[in-house]
Write a protein that holds these residues in place. Sequence first.
Motif, PDB file in Angstrom:
ATOM      1  N   PHE A  10       9.895  -6.530 -11.239  1.00  0.00           N
ATOM      2  CA  PHE A  10       9.059  -7.661 -11.651  1.00  0.00           C
ATOM      3  C   PHE A  10       8.283  -8.061 -10.400  1.00  0.00           C
ATOM      4  O   PHE A  10       8.870  -8.470  -9.395  1.00  0.00           O
ATOM      5  N   VAL A  11       6.975  -7.918 -10.463  1.00  0.00           N
ATOM      6  CA  VAL A  11       6.127  -8.087  -9.290  1.00  0.00           C
ATOM      7  C   VAL A  11       5.207  -9.285  -9.487  1.00  0.00           C
ATOM      8  O   VAL A  11       4.516  -9.380 -10.509  1.00  0.00           O
ATOM      9  N   ILE A  12       5.200 -10.182  -8.512  1.00  0.00           N
ATOM     10  CA  ILE A  12       4.348 -11.374  -8.588  1.00  0.00           C
ATOM     11  C   ILE A  12       3.430 -11.405  -7.377  1.00  0.00           C
ATOM     12  O   ILE A  12       3.886 -11.284  -6.231  1.00  0.00           O
ATOM     13  N   LEU A  13       2.148 -11.570  -7.626  1.00  0.00           N
ATOM     14  CA  LEU A  13       1.167 -11.766  -6.563  1.00  0.00           C
ATOM     15  C   LEU A  13       0.663 -13.201  -6.647  1.00  0.00           C
ATOM     16  O   LEU A  13       0.056 -13.591  -7.647  1.00  0.00           O
ATOM     17  N   ASP A  14       0.932 -13.980  -5.625  1.00  0.00           N
ATOM     18  CA  ASP A  14       0.520 -15.381  -5.592  1.00  0.00           C
ATOM     19  C   ASP A  14      -0.741 -15.527  -4.742  1.00  0.00           C
ATOM     20  O   ASP A  14      -1.027 -14.668  -3.896  1.00  0.00           O
ATOM     21  N   GLU A  15      -1.482 -16.604  -4.961  1.00  0.00           N
ATOM     22  CA  GLU A  15      -2.737 -16.862  -4.228  1.00  0.00           C
ATOM     23  C   GLU A  15      -3.672 -15.657  -4.323  1.00  0.00           C
ATOM     24  O   GLU A  15      -4.334 -15.271  -3.359  1.00  0.00           O
ATOM     25  N   ALA A  16      -3.744 -15.070  -5.498  1.00  0.00           N
ATOM     26  CA  ALA A  16      -4.486 -13.820  -5.671  1.00  0.00           C
ATOM     27  C   ALA A  16      -5.989 -13.986  -5.494  1.00  0.00           C
ATOM     28  O   ALA A  16      -6.702 -13.002  -5.305  1.00  0.00           O
ATOM     29  N   GLN A  17      -6.479 -15.244  -5.552  1.00  0.00           N
ATOM     30  CA  GLN A  17      -7.912 -15.451  -5.356  1.00  0.00           C
ATOM     31  C   GLN A  17      -8.359 -15.052  -3.945  1.00  0.00           C
ATOM     32  O   GLN A  17      -9.542 -14.832  -3.698  1.00  0.00           O
ATOM     33  N   ASN A  18      -7.392 -14.924  -3.027  1.00  0.00           N
ATOM     34  CA  ASN A  18      -7.733 -14.574  -1.648  1.00  0.00           C
ATOM     35  C   ASN A  18      -7.554 -13.093  -1.346  1.00  0.00           C
ATOM     36  O   ASN A  18      -7.494 -12.697  -0.180  1.00  0.00           O
ATOM     37  N   THR A  19      -7.459 -12.279  -2.395  1.00  0.00           N
ATOM     38  CA  THR A  19      -7.484 -10.832  -2.196  1.00  0.00           C
ATOM     39  C   THR A  19      -8.929 -10.346  -2.272  1.00  0.00           C
ATOM     40  O   THR A  19      -9.771 -10.948  -2.948  1.00  0.00           O
ATOM     41  N   THR A  20      -9.199  -9.249  -1.591  1.00  0.00           N
ATOM     42  CA  THR A  20     -10.496  -8.594  -1.745  1.00  0.00           C
ATOM     43  C   THR A  20     -10.433  -7.702  -2.991  1.00  0.00           C
ATOM     44  O   THR A  20      -9.357  -7.476  -3.561  1.00  0.00           O
ATOM     45  N   ARG A  21     -11.560  -7.183  -3.396  1.00  0.00           N
ATOM     46  CA  ARG A  21     -11.578  -6.291  -4.560  1.00  0.00           C
ATOM     47  C   ARG A  21     -10.730  -5.046  -4.301  1.00  0.00           C
ATOM     48  O   ARG A  21     -10.015  -4.570  -5.189  1.00  0.00           O
ATOM     49  N   GLU A  22     -10.812  -4.531  -3.056  1.00  0.00           N
ATOM     50  CA  GLU A  22     -10.039  -3.336  -2.719  1.00  0.00           C
ATOM     51  C   GLU A  22      -8.543  -3.622  -2.748  1.00  0.00           C
ATOM     52  O   GLU A  22      -7.751  -2.807  -3.230  1.00  0.00           O
ATOM     53  N   GLN A  23      -8.147  -4.786  -2.226  1.00  0.00           N
ATOM     54  CA  GLN A  23      -6.723  -5.145  -2.250  1.00  0.00           C
ATOM     55  C   GLN A  23      -6.205  -5.298  -3.682  1.00  0.00           C
ATOM     56  O   GLN A  23      -5.101  -4.851  -4.003  1.00  0.00           O
ATOM     57  N   MET A  24      -7.001  -5.938  -4.524  1.00  0.00           N
ATOM     58  CA  MET A  24      -6.570  -6.147  -5.904  1.00  0.00           C
ATOM     59  C   MET A  24      -6.425  -4.814  -6.639  1.00  0.00           C
ATOM     60  O   MET A  24      -5.442  -4.594  -7.360  1.00  0.00           O
ATOM     61  N   ARG A  79      -0.305  -0.156  -8.233  1.00  0.00           N
ATOM     62  CA  ARG A  79       1.090   0.077  -7.823  1.00  0.00           C
ATOM     63  C   ARG A  79       2.015   0.015  -9.032  1.00  0.00           C
ATOM     64  O   ARG A  79       3.202   0.304  -8.926  1.00  0.00           O
ATOM     65  N   PHE A  80       1.479  -0.361 -10.174  1.00  0.00           N
ATOM     66  CA  PHE A  80       2.297  -0.589 -11.377  1.00  0.00           C
ATOM     67  C   PHE A  80       3.072   0.668 -11.753  1.00  0.00           C
ATOM     68  O   PHE A  80       2.518   1.759 -11.843  1.00  0.00           O
ATOM     69  N   GLY A  81       4.400   0.495 -11.973  1.00  0.00           N
ATOM     70  CA  GLY A  81       5.251   1.634 -12.318  1.00  0.00           C
ATOM     71  C   GLY A  81       5.934   1.448 -13.658  1.00  0.00           C
ATOM     72  O   GLY A  81       5.756   0.441 -14.344  1.00  0.00           O
ATOM     73  N   MET A  82       6.756   2.410 -14.030  1.00  0.00           N
ATOM     74  CA  MET A  82       7.459   2.371 -15.306  1.00  0.00           C
ATOM     75  C   MET A  82       8.437   1.194 -15.350  1.00  0.00           C
ATOM     76  O   MET A  82       9.072   0.861 -14.353  1.00  0.00           O
ATOM     77  N   ASN A  83       8.562   0.595 -16.528  1.00  0.00           N
ATOM     78  CA  ASN A  83       9.494  -0.512 -16.765  1.00  0.00           C
ATOM     79  C   ASN A  83       9.269  -1.656 -15.774  1.00  0.00           C
ATOM     80  O   ASN A  83      10.217  -2.232 -15.232  1.00  0.00           O
ATOM     81  N   SER A  84       8.014  -1.968 -15.547  1.00  0.00           N
ATOM     82  CA  SER A  84       7.679  -3.051 -14.619  1.00  0.00           C
ATOM     83  C   SER A  84       6.833  -4.104 -15.308  1.00  0.00           C
ATOM     84  O   SER A  84       6.299  -3.887 -16.408  1.00  0.00           O
ATOM     85  N   ARG A  85       6.726  -5.221 -14.647  1.00  0.00           N
ATOM     86  CA  ARG A  85       5.866  -6.305 -15.115  1.00  0.00           C
ATOM     87  C   ARG A  85       5.182  -6.908 -13.908  1.00  0.00           C
ATOM     88  O   ARG A  85       5.802  -7.105 -12.864  1.00  0.00           O
ATOM     89  N   ARG A 143       0.829  -1.205   0.000  1.00  0.00           N
ATOM     90  CA  ARG A 143       0.000   0.000   0.000  1.00  0.00           C
ATOM     91  C   ARG A 143       0.873   1.269   0.000  1.00  0.00           C
ATOM     92  O   ARG A 143       1.869   1.359   0.711  1.00  0.00           O
ATOM     93  N   GLY A 144       0.497   2.221  -0.868  1.00  0.00           N
ATOM     94  CA  GLY A 144       1.165   3.516  -0.887  1.00  0.00           C
ATOM     95  C   GLY A 144       2.455   3.552  -1.680  1.00  0.00           C
ATOM     96  O   GLY A 144       3.131   4.585  -1.700  1.00  0.00           O
ATOM     97  N   ARG A 145       2.800   2.459  -2.365  1.00  0.00           N
ATOM     98  CA  ARG A 145       4.069   2.413  -3.088  1.00  0.00           C
ATOM     99  C   ARG A 145       3.842   2.476  -4.600  1.00  0.00           C
ATOM    100  O   ARG A 145       2.756   2.172  -5.088  1.00  0.00           O
ATOM    101  N   THR A 146       4.876   2.875  -5.332  1.00  0.00           N
ATOM    102  CA  THR A 146       4.887   2.753  -6.787  1.00  0.00           C
ATOM    103  C   THR A 146       6.050   1.839  -7.140  1.00  0.00           C
ATOM    104  O   THR A 146       7.199   2.128  -6.800  1.00  0.00           O
ATOM    105  N   LEU A 147       5.743   0.736  -7.803  1.00  0.00           N
ATOM    106  CA  LEU A 147       6.736  -0.308  -8.037  1.00  0.00           C
ATOM    107  C   LEU A 147       7.307  -0.173  -9.446  1.00  0.00           C
ATOM    108  O   LEU A 147       6.830  -0.794 -10.391  1.00  0.00           O
ATOM    109  N   ALA A 148       8.354   0.661  -9.580  1.00  0.00           N
ATOM    110  CA  ALA A 148       8.993   0.887 -10.877  1.00  0.00           C
ATOM    111  C   ALA A 148      10.234   0.000 -11.017  1.00  0.00           C
ATOM    112  O   ALA A 148      10.825  -0.422 -10.022  1.00  0.00           O
ATOM    113  N   ASP A 149      10.593  -0.297 -12.281  1.00  0.00           N
ATOM    114  CA  ASP A 149      11.767  -1.123 -12.583  1.00  0.00           C
ATOM    115  C   ASP A 149      11.746  -2.429 -11.798  1.00  0.00           C
ATOM    116  O   ASP A 149      12.765  -2.874 -11.265  1.00  0.00           O
TER     117      ASP A 149
END
Length: 341
Positions: free
Chosen positions: A253-267, A273-279, A245-251
């Motif tokens: 590679f970000v992986i979210l595992d077990e994503a089915q257990n996130t709420t809509r707000e969390q997702m 959080r997606f930043g430049m030159n990221s995946r 929360r509150g971050r910008t993830l630039a440069d």
Amino acid sequence: MARKPARADDNMALSRLAAPRRARAEMEFEEATILGALFGQFDANLVQIENRLGVFISARGNRVQIEGPEDAVARAREVLKGLHQRLTQGHELDAGAVESLIAMSAEPTLEGIVSGGSGEAPPIMIRTRKKTIVPRSATQIEYMRALASKDVIFALGPAGTGKTYVAVAQAVSQLITGSVQRLILSRPAVEAGERLGFLPGDMKEKVDPYLRPLYDALYDCMPPEQVERRIASGEIEIAPIAFMRGRTLADAFVILDEAQNTTREQMKMFLTRFGMNSRMVICGDPKQVDIPGGPGMSGLNDAVGRLEGVEGIAITRFSVADVVRHPIVGRIVEAYEGKDG
């Protein structure tokens, strides 16, 4: 008008048409030094192919003869060619690799996966410090291509299909080559019937049990000392989704595992959080939701419904047929999914 009774020779002709055509194929391998690995200890790889495809394989020296139904013989031949190709490229073989090539032998793309086709395109693979990962199912081919070309990738499907493992391998590969500066692995710390809150320790020690599968995948792709060094330096970060929360993830590679257990707000928070030159790769099984409210409250299901078809976003759906663990895992998953509807 009454039908005429079938004659005996008509019945024999029908039975001949119904019976699969028998065939025989011979193969010869020049590299005698790899035959032991190709055939397996006590010919275990050949036995595995025989049992799965219903053929008979005999090996004498560097020659192999395959007999059985025509289609099965052709598949067995392709599997052996694929195994041989992997060995000559320096890859190791195990029962899982044999099983994956057997499963993929029914796919018309097998030759292209193993050898790179007619020499125009390179083989589909991910190189890490410890191993080279090649696709073990047809859907993994699609997934690996998406990981190499899309900004946001959703990987949906049951356990054992390689969703998280392949994503971690791609992330490690990009970190090693310098195309990203950080690797961030996250998952929601949702208790699926267990209670870990009473355990002693600080916050990290309490949440680490939830993140252990991510550590395991990392250690499989990088030497342990490099993993620890990069974690200490901040190049690799493994944390619950709440820490995003509150971050910008630039440069990164970000992986979210077990994503089915996130709420809509969390997702929504995570995706923004997606930043430049990221995946970003979001992995999960829409059928295994452990949060209150079930699948209808899952942030993963909500996001897929909203984002499918959006430019730059890929969605890869795995099925039971793509399970690449022990074959019995696929049968277990299929039995549970069939029972649960």
